[in-house]
Design a protein around this motif. Structure first.
Motif, PDB file in Angstrom:
ATOM      1  N   CYS A 154       0.833  -1.204   0.000  1.00 18.81           N
ATOM      2  CA  CYS A 154       0.000   0.000   0.000  1.00 18.81           C
ATOM      3  C   CYS A 154       0.868   1.256   0.000  1.00 18.81           C
ATOM      4  O   CYS A 154       0.545   2.254  -0.663  1.00 18.81           O
ATOM      5  CB  CYS A 154      -0.923   0.013   1.222  1.00 18.81           C
ATOM      6  SG  CYS A 154      -2.260  -1.207   1.177  1.00 18.81           S
ATOM      7  N   ASN A 155       1.957   1.206   0.736  1.00 16.63           N
ATOM      8  CA  ASN A 155       2.868   2.351   0.798  1.00 16.63           C
ATOM      9  C   ASN A 155       3.411   2.710  -0.570  1.00 16.63           C
ATOM     10  O   ASN A 155       3.589   3.883  -0.900  1.00 16.63           O
ATOM     11  CB  ASN A 155       4.023   2.028   1.761  1.00 16.63           C
ATOM     12  CG  ASN A 155       5.046   3.134   1.840  1.00 16.63           C
ATOM     13  OD1 ASN A 155       5.934   3.228   0.988  1.00 16.63           O
ATOM     14  ND2 ASN A 155       4.947   3.962   2.855  1.00 16.63           N
ATOM     15  N   TYR A 158      -0.248   3.533  -3.333  1.00 19.80           N
ATOM     16  CA  TYR A 158      -1.166   4.651  -3.156  1.00 19.80           C
ATOM     17  C   TYR A 158      -0.380   5.938  -2.932  1.00 19.80           C
ATOM     18  O   TYR A 158       0.713   5.926  -2.361  1.00 19.80           O
ATOM     19  CB  TYR A 158      -2.101   4.411  -1.970  1.00 19.80           C
ATOM     20  CG  TYR A 158      -3.080   3.277  -2.177  1.00 19.80           C
ATOM     21  CD1 TYR A 158      -3.993   3.297  -3.227  1.00 19.80           C
ATOM     22  CD2 TYR A 158      -3.102   2.188  -1.312  1.00 19.80           C
ATOM     23  CE1 TYR A 158      -4.891   2.257  -3.417  1.00 19.80           C
ATOM     24  CE2 TYR A 158      -3.997   1.144  -1.491  1.00 19.80           C
ATOM     25  CZ  TYR A 158      -4.888   1.187  -2.550  1.00 19.80           C
ATOM     26  OH  TYR A 158      -5.772   0.160  -2.739  1.00 19.80           O
ATOM     27  N   ARG A 163      -2.796   7.010   1.403  1.00 22.02           N
ATOM     28  CA  ARG A 163      -1.980   6.107   2.210  1.00 22.02           C
ATOM     29  C   ARG A 163      -2.095   6.443   3.693  1.00 22.02           C
ATOM     30  O   ARG A 163      -2.253   5.546   4.532  1.00 22.02           O
ATOM     31  CB  ARG A 163      -0.525   6.198   1.755  1.00 22.02           C
ATOM     32  CG  ARG A 163       0.401   5.239   2.494  1.00 22.02           C
ATOM     33  CD  ARG A 163       1.760   5.198   1.844  1.00 22.02           C
ATOM     34  NE  ARG A 163       2.494   6.446   1.992  1.00 22.02           N
ATOM     35  CZ  ARG A 163       2.915   7.194   0.999  1.00 22.02           C
ATOM     36  NH1 ARG A 163       2.649   6.863  -0.258  1.00 22.02           N
ATOM     37  NH2 ARG A 163       3.608   8.300   1.214  1.00 22.02           N
ATOM     38  N   PHE A 418       3.244   1.422   6.384  1.00 21.67           N
ATOM     39  CA  PHE A 418       2.615   2.631   5.858  1.00 21.67           C
ATOM     40  C   PHE A 418       3.510   3.853   5.986  1.00 21.67           C
ATOM     41  O   PHE A 418       3.557   4.687   5.088  1.00 21.67           O
ATOM     42  CB  PHE A 418       1.287   2.891   6.578  1.00 21.67           C
ATOM     43  CG  PHE A 418       0.131   2.109   6.031  1.00 21.67           C
ATOM     44  CD1 PHE A 418      -0.371   2.370   4.774  1.00 21.67           C
ATOM     45  CD2 PHE A 418      -0.457   1.112   6.778  1.00 21.67           C
ATOM     46  CE1 PHE A 418      -1.438   1.651   4.265  1.00 21.67           C
ATOM     47  CE2 PHE A 418      -1.525   0.376   6.281  1.00 21.67           C
ATOM     48  CZ  PHE A 418      -2.020   0.651   5.014  1.00 21.67           C
TER      49      PHE A 418
END
Length: 580
Positions: A154-155, A158, A163, A418
Motif C-alpha cells: 500500500c505504501n 497509493y 496512504r 505505511f
C-alpha cells in the motif's frame, strides 16, 4: 574556415555519440548487475514480481523487523508431493493468525450467540470462518510472492493522502481490537482473584506481560511460535472442559452447524448473526498474515518454491482455523445449552443457592438473560461449580494475552509499512502499545467491570467499519499481474473475491446502521451522516482502483491511466524504470 568549423562539429558529435554509448553501456551494466543480484537493500527481488520492498536510506545496526531476525529453513531434500517435514517447517504463521479468531471479542460474540439463538447460528460461524480462510489465503500469497506485506505494498501503490488515511483507519481497527483483548485479560484476572484485582490494575498487568512476552523472539522464532501454540492449547483445554461439563445436545449442534436456517429468529438473532461475521473477519489480521509468512526462507526467484510455499501455507492456515472454529463452537454450545431461553430471575435463583452472584449483577425480572465475558464466567460457576468459573477465566486470560501480543505485532507491521519507520525495536513497541493502550486504560478507570457490554458493541462496530480498508486492497493487489505475475488471481477468484467482499462489507454496514439508529440522538445522527459521506467517498476511491485492477476498463479514465494501456500497472508509481 567553414570546412574547419564543420570538421569541429563532426568531431564534437562523434565525441557526444561515444559519450552516449559509454553511458548506455554503463547503464546496461548496472541494470544487469541489479538483475543478477538476488538481493537489493536487504530484500529479495525476483522475476515473478516487479515490486521490490522499499529501501531504507539509513543503515540500521538493529534488524528492521522484530519477527524476522532469523528465518526458518525449509527442507530441500524432500521429493514427495506432500511432506510432513515441510509442513512442520511452514507451521507457525497460520496459528499466530488464527489467534485473532479466538480473541475476547470473538469469545463474547460466541457466548452471546449461544445465549440469544442457541445452536441456530452455528452455520453463520462456519461460513464466516470459511470466508476468513479464503481472505487469509490472499494475504499469504501476497506476502510470499512479493516478499512484502500488505502495508508495504500500500505504501508503494497509493499516493500520500490515501496512504495516510488508510493507515489511520487500520490503526483504529487495531486500537478497537486491542481494547477488547486487554480488557478481556483484565476481566480474567478479576475473576481469578475473586474481585481483588480491579479492572485498571488488570490492564496495567497485561501491558507489562505483553512487553515481556514480545521479547521472546530474541530466543528464536520457533520458540515464540511454540509459546503461542501453548496458549492456543490452554484455550482448547479450558473451553473443551466447559463443553464436556455442559454436555450439549450433539444432534441440535450438528443441525445448527450444517442447516442454513434459523427457525423463529427475529431482529435480535439477525443482529447477532451480523455481529458474528464482524467479529470473525478482522481487518488488521489480513495485514498481519501477509507479514508473518515472510519468516520462512523461500527463494522467490524459484517459481516452484513459491508455488510450494503457497500450498503449505494454505494447508497450515486451514488446520489452524479448523482448530479455532472448534474452540468457538465449544463456547457457543456451552452457552446455548446452559443459558438459551433463561431469564434474569432464573439466574438469580440459581446463583443465590451457591453464593457466587455479586449484588445487582442481574436485575430481578423475567427478561431474557444478557451475558458477557464477566457475567458468563460468574454464571458458569453458579451452574457447574467454582472450577468452571476459574477454568473459564484461565481460557479468557490465554485468549486475551495471545491476541494482545499478535495485535502488537500487527501495529508494528502496519506502522512500519505505511509510514516506512526505521526505529529501534523498543521505540516501535512503545509507540504502538501506547497508541492502543491509552484509551483502554481510560475505559478501565472510568468503567465498571459489570457494565462493559455496550462498549464491546461499539468496538465491534468500529472494527466492522474498517473492513473495506483491508479487503479491497488485498483483492486489488493480488489481482494485478504486474505485482503477482503468474500468481495473480484468475477470473474465478476475481469474481468470487469481489462478491465475498461486497457481501461482507454490506453485512457489516447493516450492523453499523442498526447500532447508530439505536442511539436515538439527532446530533449523533447528523454527525454520523457527515462521517458516512467522507467514509463512503474514500471507500469509493479504493473500490475504483480495485475495479480497474480487476479489468473493468470502462472505468479507466484517469490521466495516469492513459500513460499505459495495461490497467494492472497504472498504480505502480514506484516500479522499476526499465518496466516503465
Amino acid at each position: 574556415m567553414k570546412a574547419e568549423q564543420d570538421e569541429d562539429l563532426l568531431e564534437g558529435a562523434a565525441d557526444c555519440g561515444s559519450c552516449r554509448q559509454l553511458e548506455m553501456k554503463e547503464g546496461n551494466n548496472e541494470r544487469s548487475k541489479l538483475k543478477d543480484s538476488p538481493q537489493e537493500n536487504g530484500a529479495e527481488t525476483n522475476q515473478y514480481s516487479s515490486v521490490s520492498p522499499p529501501s531504507s536510506p539509513v543503515a540500521q545496526d538493529e534488524p528492521f523487523s522484530t519477527y524476522f531476525e532469523d528465518k526458518v529453513a525449509i527442507p530441500d531434500n524432500v521429493s514427495q508431493m506432500f511432506s510432513f517435514r515441510k509442513l512442520w517447517a511452514f507451521t507457525g504463521p497460520g496459528f499466530l493468525m488464527s489467534i485473532a479468531y479466538l480473541d475476547p471479542g470473538n469469545i463474547e460474540s460466541d457466548l452471546q450467540s449461544g445465549a440469544k439463538a442457541g445452536y441456530k447460528l452455528l452455520w453463520i460461524l462456519l461460513g464466516a470462518t470459511i470466508i476468513g480462510l479464503l481472505l487469509q489465503r490472499l494475504a499469504a500469497r501476497l506476502g510470499v510472492v512479493t516478499g512484502m506485506h500488505l502495508a508495504e505494498v500500500c505504501n508503494r501503490q497509493y499516493s500520500t493522502v490515501p496512504r495516510v488515511m488508510l493507515w489511520v483507519m487500520v490503526e483504529l481497527a487495531i486500537i478497537g481490537s486491542d481494547m477488547q483483548e486487554v480488557i478481556g485479560c483484565a476481566i480474567a484476572l478479576n475473576l481469578l482473584s475473586v474481585g481483588r484485582i480491579p479492572l485498571w490494575a488488570g490492564v496495567l498487568i497485561t501491558i507489562t506481560d505483553t512487553f515481556v512476552f514480545l521479547f521472546l523472539d530474541k530466543y528464536g522464532l520457533r520458540k515464540l511460535e511454540a509459546f503461542f501454540g501453548f496458549l492456543i492449547t490452554v484455550m482448547a483445554l479450558s473451553f473443551g472442559y466447559e463443553y464436556v461439563v455442559a454436555a450439549p445436545d450433539q444432534t441440535e449442534l450438528l443441525k445448527g452447524m450444517f442447516i442454513p436456517y434459523c427457525a423463529g429468529c427475529g431482529s435480535v438473532q439477525l443482529e447477532q448473526a451480523v455481529g458474528i461475521v464482524g467479529a470473525v473477519i478482522m481487518p488488521h489480521n489480513i495485514y498481519l498474515h501477509s507479514a508473518l509468512v515472510k519468516s520462512r526462507d523461500i527463494d522467490r526467484k524459484n517459481k516452484n518454491e513459491v508455488k510450494e510455499a503457497n500450498k503449505y501455507y494454505f494447508i497450515e492456515a486451514t488446520v489452524a482455523l479448523f482448530i479455532s472454529f472448534l474452540i468457538n463452537v465449544f463456547v457457543v454450545a456451552v452457552f446455548a445449552e446452559a443459558f438459551y431461553g433463561k431469564t434474569n430471575n432464573d439466574m438469580n435463583q440459581k446463583c443465590n443457592e451457591t453464593g457466587l452472584l455479586p449484588k445487582d449483577l442481574f436485575p430481578r425480572n423475567n427478561e431474557t438473560l444478557q451475558v458477557d465475558i464477566y457475567k458468563g464466567g460468574i454464571v458458569l460457576g453458579c451452574i457447574f461449580g467454582p472450577a468452571a468459573l476459574y477454568i473459564w477465566a484461565i481460557g479468557i486470560l490465554a485468549a486475551g494475552q495471545s491476541s494482545t501480543m499478535t495485535g502488537t505485532y500487527s501495529g508494528q507491521f502496519v506502522m512500519e509499512g505505511f509510514l516506512n519507520l526505521r526505529w529501534s525495536r523498543f521505540a516501535r513497541v512503545l509507540l504502538t502499545r501506547s497508541i492502543a493502550i491509552t484509551p483502554t486504560l481510560l475505559v478501565a478507570i472510568f468503567q465498571d467491570v459489570k457494565h462493559l457490554t455496550g462498549m464491546n458493541d461499539f468496538l465491534n462496530v468500529l472494527q466492522s467499519m474498517q473492513l473495506p480498508f483491508a479487503l479491497i486492497p488485498i483483492l486489488t493487489f493480488t489481482s494485478m499481474k504486474s505485482i503477482m505475475n503468474d500468481f495473480a488471481n484468475g477470473m474465478v477468484w476475481k469474481i468470487s473475491g469481489g462478491v465475498v467482499i461486497l457481501v461482507v462489507c454490506a453485512i457489516n454496514m447493516y450492523f453499523v446502521v442498526v447500532y447508530v439508529t439505536a442511539l436515538h440522538s439527532v446530533l449523533l445522527y447528523v454527525l454520523a451522516a457527515l462521517l458516512s459521506l467522507a467514509y463512503l467517498c474514500f471507500v469509493g476511491y479504493l473500490a475504483w482502483h480495485c475495479l480497474v485492477a480487476l479489468g473493468v476498463s470502462c472505468l479507466d479514465f484517469g490521466s495516469r491511466m492513459q500513460l499505459s494501456r495495461h490497467t494492472d500497472i497504472y498504480l505502480l508509481t514506484d516500479m522499476d524504470t526499465d518496466t516503465g
